[in-house]
Scaffold this active site. Structure first.
Site, PDB file in Angstrom:
ATOM      1  CE  LYS A  51     -10.111   0.123   2.211  1.00 53.76           C
ATOM      2  NZ  LYS A  51      -9.702   0.657   1.039  1.00 53.76           N
TER       3      LYS A  51
ATOM      4  CD1 TRP B 184      -2.700   1.719   0.424  1.00 56.87           C
ATOM      5  CD2 TRP B 184      -1.924   1.848   2.593  1.00 56.87           C
ATOM      6  NE1 TRP B 184      -3.503   2.566   0.900  1.00 56.87           N
ATOM      7  CE2 TRP B 184      -3.095   2.924   2.224  1.00 56.87           C
ATOM      8  CE3 TRP B 184      -1.454   1.982   3.550  1.00 56.87           C
ATOM      9  CZ2 TRP B 184      -3.353   3.939   3.179  1.00 56.87           C
ATOM     10  CZ3 TRP B 184      -1.741   3.002   4.900  1.00 56.87           C
ATOM     11  CH2 TRP B 184      -2.847   3.784   4.460  1.00 56.87           C
TER      12      TRP B 184
ATOM     13  CG  ASP C  22      -2.317  -2.303   7.234  1.00 56.68           C
ATOM     14  OD1 ASP C  22      -3.415  -2.106   7.569  1.00 56.68           O
ATOM     15  OD2 ASP C  22      -2.001  -1.640   6.298  1.00 56.68           O
TER      16      ASP C  22
HETATM   17  N1  PLP Z   1      -3.591  -0.497   5.051  1.00 61.79           N
HETATM   18  C1  PLP Z   1      -3.869  -1.010   3.842  1.00 61.79           C
HETATM   19  C2  PLP Z   1      -3.125  -2.183   3.374  1.00 61.79           C
HETATM   20  C3  PLP Z   1      -5.007  -0.193   2.853  1.00 61.79           C
HETATM   21  O1  PLP Z   1      -5.162  -0.768   1.851  1.00 61.79           O
HETATM   22  C4  PLP Z   1      -5.610   0.755   3.552  1.00 61.79           C
HETATM   23  C5  PLP Z   1      -6.407   1.652   2.716  1.00 61.79           C
HETATM   24  O2  PLP Z   1      -6.640   1.241   1.361  1.00 61.79           O
HETATM   25  C6  PLP Z   1      -5.220   1.296   4.814  1.00 61.79           C
HETATM   26  C7  PLP Z   1      -4.413   0.503   5.513  1.00 61.79           C
HETATM   27  C8  PLP Z   1      -5.645   2.275   5.449  1.00 61.79           C
HETATM   28  O3  PLP Z   1      -7.120   2.771   5.332  1.00 61.79           O
HETATM   29  P1  PLP Z   1      -7.965   3.727   6.102  1.00 61.79           P
HETATM   30  O4  PLP Z   1      -7.099   4.766   6.854  1.00 61.79           O
HETATM   31  O5  PLP Z   1      -8.942   4.423   5.220  1.00 61.79           O
HETATM   32  O6  PLP Z   1      -8.562   3.031   7.081  1.00 61.79           O
END
Ligand code: PLP
Length: 402
Positions: free
Chosen positions: A251, A133, A215
């Protein structure tokens, strides 16, 4: 002249820029495969029915106030999040060695966790998968880490994990390196290690004294099953690792803009917990003081009620099954068209994304020629596909690779 003349224009964030371009595009058949958000079979954003229901209930509830939450957020929300991640009967919970703090979605969890590890454990080296990411690097650097490293993950030739490379890189990592591991549904490749591979990763991390930072942004989205998707984290806990895990509800609850997240910590000695919490309090206090309540209330209420929890699980099933169907549909269309290449990886990969193997040039061509918006890495968000556009998409890919 303004004192701000010194400010230089920063580079655009690819995924948001792509999204904007797509929104501005008036071509009726355009397809948005960029940003990682769920879309229903009509291509529309989807508010989960269980969330709508809870929000209606909350709107009528006169006891809900807009007072500040505690710095570490709602305790019942965090407790439910830890249970969901580790499993209700996990001994680490019973022994008082596992706890959570409410954070600003997954990103905020990563940031708070990283800053805490840097400040208090003095960790400076972090590893992320190549590719990962796109925000891991920046979040950890901003949190005070100074030594960014990568471990090999994706093998473009085999379209699978370069497991030997991964193990070799972890073996070479200095003691106390923080290793960012995607709990499930690896972003962007859609390929997770097998259970046997996780066991080997744990062996090396134990031997090399590396620190796991999971994560978990897609629990429920990989397999459709919350427990199965938490397997790796639970396995590490069972092995006796101390670890942290950033959890996002963006999500799996569709609560993207509510910024609902939790940072789970598992330690080996419960006597450290009060001290850790006190220091996390200061990390958060100096960053944003305290988290917002709305989304966390929705999640906590749903997780606390057996019937609503079951409804939520059905909502997750709806989303994850649709993604799996669209993977099948895209592969079937490409086969029907006789598009050169093997497209099996589209159905083998899991979660929201497919790493298509399309090159940056091909991705740019898809955008400019066919109004199909995807990242230059070739990553596509499968949710952007639906029964009405899959044929157009396959034809566009066919044209691009032939
Ligand atoms: N980590 C991963 C691997 C992700 O794909 C995402 C979002 O796309 C996030 C963390 C963090 O997303 P958010 O801050 O919107 O919860």
């Amino acid at each position: 002249a303004s004192r701000f003349q010194v400010v230089e224009l920063g580079p655009p964030i690819e995924v948001f820029q792509l999204n904007k371009l797509c929104l501005e595009d008036t071509f009726p058949k355009k397809i948005n495969l960029g940003v990682g958000a769920y879309r229903d079979e009509n291509g529309k954003p989807w508010v989960l029915p269980v969330v709508r229901k809870m929000e209606k209930q909350m709107a009528e509830d006169q006891t809900l106030l807009h007072e500040y939450l505690p710095v570490l957020g709602m305790e019942n929300f965090s407790a439910a999040s830890v249970s969901m991640l580790l499993g209700e009967g996990n001994p680490a919970i019973a022994e008082g060695r596992a706890f959570g703090v409410q954070t600003l979605s997954g990103t905020g969890s990563l940031r708070v966790g990283a800053e805490f590890l840097n400040k208090h454990l003095k960790y400076t080296t972090f590893y992320y998968s190549n590719p990962t990411w796109e925000n891991h690097h920046l979040v950890f650097m901003n949190a005070g880490f100074t030594q960014p490293r990568t471990y090999r993950y994706w093998d473009a030739n085999t379209r699978a994990i370069n497991f030997a490379g991964l193990i070799e890189d972890l073996k070479a990592a200095p003691e106390n390196s923080v290793i960012i591991l995607h709990a499930c549904a690896h972003n962007p490749t859609g390929i997770d290690p097998t259970h046997e591979q996780w066991e080997k990763i744990a062996d090396v991390m134990e031997e090399r004294k590396l620190f796991p930072f999971f994560d978990s942004a897609y629990q429920g989205f990989a397999s459709g099953d919350l427990d199965q998707d938490a397997w790796a984290v639970r396995y590490f806990v069972k092995r006796g690792f101390e670890l942290v895990c950033a959890q996002s509800y963006a999500k799996n609850f569709g609560l993207y803009n509510e910024r609902v997240g939790n940072l789970t910590l598992v330690v080996s000695d419960s006597s450290c917990v009060a001290r850790i919490k006190s220091q996390l309090t200061w990390v958060v206090r100096g960053m944003y003081s305290n988290p917002p309540a709305h989304g966390a209330r929705v999640v906590a209420n749903v997780l606390a009620n057996k019937q609503l929890f079951d409804e939520w699980r059905d909502n997750i099933k709806t989303m994850s099954s649709r993604v799996m169907q669209m993977r099948e549909a895209l592969r079937a269309e490409l086969i029907k068209l006789g598009t050169p290449g093997n497209w099996d990886h589209i159905v083998k990969q899991i979660g929201l994304f497919s790493y298509t193997g399309l090159t940056a040039t091909q991705a740019e061509y898809l955008v400019s020629k066919h109004h199909v918006y995807l990242l230059r890495s070739g990553r596509i968000n499968i949710c952007g596909i639906n029964p009405s556009n899959v044929h157009y998409l396959a034809a566009a890919i066919h044209d691009t690779v032939t």
